[in-house]
Design an enzyme around this catalytic site. Structure first.
Site, PDB file in Angstrom:
ATOM      1  N   ASN A   1     -31.263  56.154   9.030  1.00  0.00           N
ATOM      2  CA  ASN A   1     -32.399  56.766   9.701  1.00  0.00           C
ATOM      3  C   ASN A   1     -32.546  58.265   9.436  1.00  0.00           C
ATOM      4  O   ASN A   1     -33.648  58.789   9.423  1.00  0.00           O
ATOM      5  CB  ASN A   1     -32.290  56.500  11.204  1.00  0.00           C
ATOM      6  CG  ASN A   1     -33.629  56.146  11.791  1.00  0.00           C
ATOM      7  OD1 ASN A   1     -34.455  55.514  11.125  1.00  0.00           O
ATOM      8  ND2 ASN A   1     -33.860  56.577  13.001  1.00  0.00           N
TER       9      ASN A   1
ATOM     10  N   LYS B   1     -23.507  50.708   2.922  1.00  0.00           N
ATOM     11  CA  LYS B   1     -22.845  51.090   4.163  1.00  0.00           C
ATOM     12  C   LYS B   1     -21.654  50.194   4.480  1.00  0.00           C
ATOM     13  O   LYS B   1     -21.119  50.233   5.574  1.00  0.00           O
ATOM     14  CB  LYS B   1     -23.848  51.051   5.317  1.00  0.00           C
ATOM     15  CG  LYS B   1     -24.989  52.060   5.149  1.00  0.00           C
ATOM     16  CD  LYS B   1     -25.846  52.107   6.391  1.00  0.00           C
ATOM     17  CE  LYS B   1     -27.308  52.173   6.059  1.00  0.00           C
ATOM     18  NZ  LYS B   1     -28.153  51.924   7.227  1.00  0.00           N
TER      19      LYS B   1
ATOM     20  N   PRO C   1     -23.583  56.049  10.943  1.00  0.00           N
ATOM     21  CA  PRO C   1     -23.077  56.469   9.637  1.00  0.00           C
ATOM     22  C   PRO C   1     -23.970  55.938   8.512  1.00  0.00           C
ATOM     23  O   PRO C   1     -24.370  54.778   8.533  1.00  0.00           O
ATOM     24  CB  PRO C   1     -21.692  55.829   9.555  1.00  0.00           C
ATOM     25  CG  PRO C   1     -21.382  55.334  10.920  1.00  0.00           C
ATOM     26  CD  PRO C   1     -22.671  55.149  11.632  1.00  0.00           C
ATOM     27  N   GLU C   2     -24.273  56.787   7.551  1.00  0.00           N
ATOM     28  CA  GLU C   2     -25.092  56.352   6.425  1.00  0.00           C
ATOM     29  C   GLU C   2     -24.212  56.293   5.176  1.00  0.00           C
ATOM     30  O   GLU C   2     -23.009  56.532   5.241  1.00  0.00           O
ATOM     31  CB  GLU C   2     -26.281  57.297   6.272  1.00  0.00           C
ATOM     32  CG  GLU C   2     -27.055  57.361   7.584  1.00  0.00           C
ATOM     33  CD  GLU C   2     -28.448  57.947   7.476  1.00  0.00           C
ATOM     34  OE1 GLU C   2     -28.978  58.053   6.364  1.00  0.00           O
ATOM     35  OE2 GLU C   2     -29.016  58.278   8.531  1.00  0.00           O
TER      36      GLU C   2
ATOM     37  N   ARG D   1     -37.021  52.158  14.972  1.00  0.00           N
ATOM     38  CA  ARG D   1     -36.187  53.324  14.669  1.00  0.00           C
ATOM     39  C   ARG D   1     -37.054  54.574  14.686  1.00  0.00           C
ATOM     40  O   ARG D   1     -38.185  54.562  14.202  1.00  0.00           O
ATOM     41  CB  ARG D   1     -35.543  53.168  13.290  1.00  0.00           C
ATOM     42  CG  ARG D   1     -34.794  51.839  13.076  1.00  0.00           C
ATOM     43  CD  ARG D   1     -33.549  51.711  13.923  1.00  0.00           C
ATOM     44  NE  ARG D   1     -32.631  52.825  13.735  1.00  0.00           N
ATOM     45  CZ  ARG D   1     -31.770  52.915  12.723  1.00  0.00           C
ATOM     46  NH1 ARG D   1     -31.693  51.973  11.829  1.00  0.00           N
ATOM     47  NH2 ARG D   1     -30.967  53.961  12.622  1.00  0.00           N
TER      48      ARG D   1
END
Ligand code: ZN
Length: 288
Positions: A170, A55, A2-3, A265
């Site tokens: 990401n 976040k 989740p961003e 990532r």
């Protein structure tokens, strides 16, 4: 993962559903939460409000107590009407906050703590957060300054640095760099200020577009949200994220992917639309 936009929407929904309501039941599998609940019960308190910061999700209870949660990779908050079937198994429940109209359930949330409201400014992960594009107090200038100060970092990693700009994960990292036509492996010091400005502008635009306006109508529970995912699927709208080998939507060149940064990532980019400047792996790493 989740961003910022996901957390923002979750906080807004929780706020609409639970805000102003009295807690009728609190449960958690975390002993450090139930210990607080034993000494200063959550039941009977009001949910004052729920907000997102980057976040992090903050649930404010009356009596100056704040529940901070962070979703990391797999955590999520759902809301249900009393009696509605949960969409995840019970053993994944970490926190349950019941009010008369709605039950809020945190599944697989790895980070949770109660904080006295007065101590909140001293919580390091919150104190160090960079400007949040979804906050009404967002300052683009400050975000640009903080990113620009990370001259030795590769720009993709600088965008993920929550103390430079909050909320980017990401997915947005790759999408923002594509929108700004910047190679992800470029060191920040190689960029002009206007490049950073442009990237911050895209971050703001993309993230705000994905939180939309608050729904004027009623609350949608998890079951309701789920039915809409078919037409709201962000996968169909992404430019480069998880599209390795597929043709760039702009120029047709196959999208590249490479692990990047201290946490390895995945970064996605178009080698033609986002050519490397100077030295760096970005220009010859198409099949890494
Ligand atoms: Zn392209």
């Amino acid at each position: 993962m989740p961003e910022g936009d996901t957390i923002f929407r979750a906080a807004r929904t929780l706020d609409q559903a639970l805000g102003g309501q009295a807690v009728t039941r609190f449960e958690s599998v975390f002993p450090h939460l139930t210990r607080i609940d034993d000494t200063t019960p959550i039941r009977g308190r009001l949910v004052d409000r729920v907000e997102a910061r980057g976040k992090h999700l903050l649930m404010w209870f009356s009596g100056d107590l704040v529940l901070r949660t962070h979703m990391r990779m797999h955590g999520s908050w759902h809301i249900y009407r009393p009696g509605e079937r949960w969409f995840r198994p019970h053993h994944e429940m970490r926190i349950l906050v019941e009010t008369p109209p709605f039950h809020a359930v945190a599944f697989n949330v790895p980070v949770a703590e109660f904080i006295a409201a007065g101590a909140l400014p001293r919580v390091e992960v919150l104190r160090d957060l960079g400007p949040d594009p979804l906050s009404s107090s967002f300052s683009a200038g400050e975000a640009i300054d903080r990113i620009a100060a990370r001259g030795g970092m590769e720009i993709a990693d600088a965008l993920l640095d929550q103390s430079a700009i909050a909320g980017i994960g990401n997915v947005y990292k790759s999408e923002v760099l594509f929108a700004g036509r910047v190679n992800p492996f470029t060191r920040v010091e190689q960029l002009a200020r206007e490049d950073v400005e442009r990237l911050v502008g895209h971050a703001v635009r993309l993230m705000r577009a994905n939180v939309g306006a608050a729904s004027a109508g009623g609350i949608v529970t998890y079951a309701g949200l789920r039915r809409t995912t078919g037409r709201m699927d962000p996968g169909a709208r992404l430019w480069v994220y998880q599209r390795v080998g597929k043709p760039c939507r702009r120029c047709g060149t196959p999208i590249s992917r490479q692990k990047q940064g201290p946490h390895a990532r995945s970064t996605y980019w178009c080698p033609r639309c986002q050519p490397a400047r100077g030295t760096g792996p970005g220009d010859d790493a198409a099949d890494a």
